[in-house]
Motif scaffolding. Structure first.
Motif, PDB file in Angstrom:
ATOM      1  N   ASP A 111     -16.949 -26.241 -53.733  1.00  0.00           N
ATOM      2  CA  ASP A 111     -16.956 -27.690 -53.953  1.00  0.00           C
ATOM      3  C   ASP A 111     -16.443 -28.032 -55.348  1.00  0.00           C
ATOM      4  O   ASP A 111     -15.663 -28.977 -55.525  1.00  0.00           O
ATOM      5  CB  ASP A 111     -18.360 -28.262 -53.752  1.00  0.00           C
ATOM      6  N   ASN A 112     -16.878 -27.274 -56.356  1.00  0.00           N
ATOM      7  CA  ASN A 112     -16.415 -27.522 -57.731  1.00  0.00           C
ATOM      8  C   ASN A 112     -14.917 -27.285 -57.856  1.00  0.00           C
ATOM      9  O   ASN A 112     -14.199 -28.080 -58.478  1.00  0.00           O
ATOM     10  CB  ASN A 112     -17.170 -26.643 -58.725  1.00  0.00           C
ATOM     11  N   SER A 130     -14.530 -30.813 -68.250  1.00  0.00           N
ATOM     12  CA  SER A 130     -14.935 -31.035 -66.863  1.00  0.00           C
ATOM     13  C   SER A 130     -16.333 -30.463 -66.680  1.00  0.00           C
ATOM     14  O   SER A 130     -16.708 -29.480 -67.317  1.00  0.00           O
ATOM     15  CB  SER A 130     -13.982 -30.330 -65.897  1.00  0.00           C
ATOM     16  N   ARG A 131     -17.080 -31.075 -65.790  1.00  0.00           N
ATOM     17  CA  ARG A 131     -18.446 -30.626 -65.519  1.00  0.00           C
ATOM     18  C   ARG A 131     -18.502 -29.903 -64.181  1.00  0.00           C
ATOM     19  O   ARG A 131     -17.861 -30.303 -63.215  1.00  0.00           O
ATOM     20  CB  ARG A 131     -19.406 -31.809 -65.483  1.00  0.00           C
ATOM     21  N   LEU A 132     -19.273 -28.815 -64.160  1.00  0.00           N
ATOM     22  CA  LEU A 132     -19.526 -28.077 -62.926  1.00  0.00           C
ATOM     23  C   LEU A 132     -20.928 -28.410 -62.450  1.00  0.00           C
ATOM     24  O   LEU A 132     -21.879 -28.324 -63.233  1.00  0.00           O
ATOM     25  CB  LEU A 132     -19.431 -26.563 -63.160  1.00  0.00           C
ATOM     26  N   ASP A 133     -21.048 -28.795 -61.185  1.00  0.00           N
ATOM     27  CA  ASP A 133     -22.364 -28.984 -60.600  1.00  0.00           C
ATOM     28  C   ASP A 133     -22.959 -27.610 -60.339  1.00  0.00           C
ATOM     29  O   ASP A 133     -22.284 -26.718 -59.814  1.00  0.00           O
ATOM     30  CB  ASP A 133     -22.261 -29.765 -59.290  1.00  0.00           C
ATOM     31  N   ALA A 187     -21.246 -24.278 -53.488  1.00  0.00           N
ATOM     32  CA  ALA A 187     -21.164 -25.122 -54.683  1.00  0.00           C
ATOM     33  C   ALA A 187     -19.916 -24.772 -55.492  1.00  0.00           C
ATOM     34  O   ALA A 187     -19.236 -25.659 -56.021  1.00  0.00           O
ATOM     35  CB  ALA A 187     -22.423 -24.955 -55.535  1.00  0.00           C
ATOM     36  N   LEU A 188     -19.584 -23.495 -55.566  1.00  0.00           N
ATOM     37  CA  LEU A 188     -18.380 -23.047 -56.271  1.00  0.00           C
ATOM     38  C   LEU A 188     -17.129 -23.582 -55.587  1.00  0.00           C
ATOM     39  O   LEU A 188     -16.224 -24.108 -56.242  1.00  0.00           O
ATOM     40  CB  LEU A 188     -18.379 -21.530 -56.339  1.00  0.00           C
ATOM     41  N   ARG A 199     -25.815 -29.232 -64.512  1.00  0.00           N
ATOM     42  CA  ARG A 199     -24.380 -29.309 -64.801  1.00  0.00           C
ATOM     43  C   ARG A 199     -24.067 -28.485 -66.044  1.00  0.00           C
ATOM     44  O   ARG A 199     -24.862 -28.422 -66.970  1.00  0.00           O
ATOM     45  CB  ARG A 199     -23.952 -30.753 -65.037  1.00  0.00           C
ATOM     46  N   ARG A 253     -13.170 -30.243 -56.157  1.00  0.00           N
ATOM     47  CA  ARG A 253     -13.317 -31.489 -56.923  1.00  0.00           C
ATOM     48  C   ARG A 253     -12.436 -31.487 -58.168  1.00  0.00           C
ATOM     49  O   ARG A 253     -11.841 -32.489 -58.522  1.00  0.00           O
ATOM     50  CB  ARG A 253     -14.788 -31.692 -57.306  1.00  0.00           C
ATOM     51  N   LEU A 254     -12.344 -30.319 -58.821  1.00  0.00           N
ATOM     52  CA  LEU A 254     -11.534 -30.215 -60.039  1.00  0.00           C
ATOM     53  C   LEU A 254     -10.056 -29.987 -59.750  1.00  0.00           C
ATOM     54  O   LEU A 254      -9.249 -29.954 -60.669  1.00  0.00           O
ATOM     55  CB  LEU A 254     -12.064 -29.060 -60.904  1.00  0.00           C
ATOM     56  N   THR A 257     -22.309 -19.474 -60.739  1.00  0.00           N
ATOM     57  CA  THR A 257     -21.714 -20.809 -60.878  1.00  0.00           C
ATOM     58  C   THR A 257     -20.192 -20.767 -60.898  1.00  0.00           C
ATOM     59  O   THR A 257     -19.547 -21.781 -60.701  1.00  0.00           O
ATOM     60  CB  THR A 257     -22.166 -21.482 -62.187  1.00  0.00           C
TER      61      THR A 257
END
Length: 192
Positions: A93-94, A22-25, A90-91, A11, A97-98, A63
């Motif tokens: 998804d982030n 905010s955190r990025l997975d 993943a990008l 993260r 989510r945000l 990322t």
């Protein structure tokens, strides 16, 4: 930030703007090297006068930390280009989510993407995988292919001692180092 040969952490944190803290997975992928927090903080201090409303291209996005930081700080939109399908997902998804508005992810090789129809961007993040030595061909394609607005800013991240051959129209504005990484912000000047 991971080492150039290591794996990315799980993260990372957005450091400013609406998405601050905010955190990025981050997927565990070989060679994925997120830009360090202190480097992003310095870069976005440099970009403060131009980030609001900017149209950005995060080429070799990884990322997506640079592009998401830009969205967080008021960029109008960011086109993310990432060739690794897992990193691109993943990008996406982030961003979802945000609830980050204005980001679009394209899964493509950066050079192949730049062969398409150009859309001029005012700010480009150029941080390709260090092992592939893509700075010169990508920068030339950006400059010659109609991908940059007349006064565009281009951020370049590379190994500290890389000695890059960039277009002569890119004027160094600011630069710094962090460990073995060099980073610089260029401003595009009209060709003479």
């Amino acid at each position: 930030m991971s080492s150039m040969t290591g794996r990315a952490p799980g993260r990372i944190r957005i450091i400013g703007g609406q998405l601050r803290n905010s955190r990025l997975d981050v997927p565990d992928l070989p060679g994925l090297r997120p830009t360090a927090e202190r480097v992003r903080e310095t870069l976005f201090n440099w970009l403060a006068p131009v980030i609001s409303g900017a149209r950005c291209l995060d080429l070799c996005a990884g990322t997506g930390a640079l592009g998401i930081e830009a969205l967080s700080r008021g960029a109008a939109g960011v086109q993310f280009v990432e060739r690794d399908a897992r990193a691109a997902q993943a990008l996406r998804d982030n961003l979802a989510r945000l609830k980050a508005q204005g980001g679009q992810v394209t899964t493509a090789d950066a050079m192949a993407y730049l062969q398409g129809a150009p859309q001029p961007f005012g700010l480009v993040f150029l941080d390709p995988p260090f092992a592939q030595n893509l700075w010169q061909p990508l920068s030339q394609r950006l400059e010659q292919g109609g991908w940059l607005t007349p006064a565009a800013c281009v951020y370049v991240e590379s190994p500290r001692q890389a000695g890059l051959a960039l277009p002569s129209t890119w004027m160094l504005h600011r630069e710094g180092t962090a460990g073995e990484v060099g980073y610089a912000l260029y401003r595009r000047a009209a060709a003479t």
